[in-house]
Design a protein around this motif. Sequence first.
Motif, PDB file in Angstrom:
ATOM      1  N   ARG A  84       0.818  -1.237   0.039  1.00  0.00           N
ATOM      2  CA  ARG A  84      -0.093   0.144  -0.114  1.00  0.00           C
ATOM      3  C   ARG A  84       0.819   1.166  -0.159  1.00  0.00           C
ATOM      4  O   ARG A  84       0.446   2.488  -0.185  1.00  0.00           O
ATOM      5  N   LYS A 141       3.026   4.291  -1.105  1.00  0.00           N
ATOM      6  CA  LYS A 141       3.027   4.838  -2.432  1.00  0.00           C
ATOM      7  C   LYS A 141       4.618   5.413  -2.521  1.00  0.00           C
ATOM      8  O   LYS A 141       4.973   5.483  -3.369  1.00  0.00           O
ATOM      9  N   ASP A 148       2.800   8.889   1.623  1.00  0.00           N
ATOM     10  CA  ASP A 148       1.646   8.729   0.921  1.00  0.00           C
ATOM     11  C   ASP A 148       1.435   7.166   0.872  1.00  0.00           C
ATOM     12  O   ASP A 148       2.397   6.188   0.528  1.00  0.00           O
ATOM     13  N   TRP A 149       0.021   6.738   1.050  1.00  0.00           N
ATOM     14  CA  TRP A 149      -0.586   5.498   0.837  1.00  0.00           C
ATOM     15  C   TRP A 149      -1.509   5.351  -0.187  1.00  0.00           C
ATOM     16  O   TRP A 149      -2.392   6.241  -0.304  1.00  0.00           O
ATOM     17  N   HIS A 150      -1.589   4.384  -0.945  1.00  0.00           N
ATOM     18  CA  HIS A 150      -2.774   4.133  -1.707  1.00  0.00           C
ATOM     19  C   HIS A 150      -3.992   3.792  -1.014  1.00  0.00           C
ATOM     20  O   HIS A 150      -3.834   3.150   0.118  1.00  0.00           O
TER      21      HIS A 150
END
Length: 424
Positions: free
Chosen positions: A298, A300, A321-323
């Motif tokens: 997950r 990013k 940042d994460w999906h």
Amino acid sequence: MNVLLIGGGGREHALAWKLAKSPLLDTLYCAPGNAGIAAVAECLALDVVDHDAVARFCKDKDIGLVIVGPEAPLVAGLADDLEAQDIAVFGPSKAASQLEGSKGFTKDLCAEFNIPTAAYGRFTDAQAARAYVASHRHPIVVKADGLAAGKGVVIANTHFEAYNAIDACFSGTFGAAGAEVVVEEFLAGEEASFFALVDGDTALPLATAQDHKRVHDGDTGPNTGGMGAYSPAPIMTDALTKRVMDEIILPTVAAMKARGMVFKGVLYAGLMIEHGAPKLIEYNVRFGDPEAQVLATRLKSDLLPALLATAQGTLGGLTLDWHDDAALCVVMAAKGYPGDYAKGTEIKGLEEAAAEPDVEIFHAGTKQDGPRVLANGGRVLGVTARDKDIGAAQTRAYAAVDKIDWPKGFCRRDIGWRAVEQKK
Ligand code: AMP
Ligand code: GLY
């Protein structure tokens, strides 16, 4: 930058897979690695118990960062010995690793700094431990103080079971790890795994995750290292995440600093959530396995600068940042795990399974034998999928699992059930 990753499990494959995407990376070395890691890193045999040999390798290969996957080398002081030679390490010192290496150490720290956890007693003799059990209600939990490869915890449903667990510890079942015993209150509720990067002062929480510890469907049967995991964890709302940071993680970081045992690395809190309130079950000083597989999937942002900033004490201001997608990992294990199991059985269909879009097959215990991939451990593969929500990620992961042809392996069929039900 050249990086040395230590370990050879599914967690390390997930870290290696993510690190390999970093534009900052020149060469990734992994000791010992496995058949899957070999696709993204140069795997090598290096005796990690010999800290001087590791340091020599780092100097020789101009390693800019050493990332330690498992806890044992940290508890043995590998980070201290490398840092003494000016080699940057992601992972805590020997003293700070006591957060995982000694359950009694952590319980005392919680008591001193008002960190919520189960009521407990520490014992070095069986008679006193038995007396504590006799004066408390069951179920009650008996733990070997030291590292016991996940086998040192007994949830005793009767006093008699607790006495047996105490006697087993003191009779040497876990060697030196059982020389001291912690007896604690049984906590009811739902478990969650909480991870934060910590650079000594600053703590940066990662995305939320949950794993399944029991071997059989419906969360039944003996405890394992983890049969699957998913992220995000619906139970970990933003409000609860804030509470965990304020009541558990940040007080721990400050307490360790106050004790002169600055913590640097990833702090992994095993939590029990009851009626919306978090309590600490235990700390680990490493990424969870298989939680790392879903977190890496997950994430990013580039992982390498985050781990480097953690090691260098410069995490402040960094964000990740994460999906928005969910990720879910199904562990495939050798039949018999967590008891006795055979090694060396052949696994087929890995390429077909990996061809599923947004699926990664992380290797945990595998060995390459010419063109064949052989099982080489208890937990063998972590089939990990990413999709728009947890239900879709679950469907995608099992579609890939069903392409793997390994008659001597098994997996749970219900990974993520709680989150999927909650979504409905
Ligand atoms: P630990 O190695 O301390 O994480 O314990 C392994 C597992 O045992 C945890 O993940 C929980 O499922 C369970 N456990 C440990 N301590 C307790 C407790 N005090 N109450 C309930 N379950 C526990
Ligand atoms: N998944 C549990 C652990 O890594 O300890």
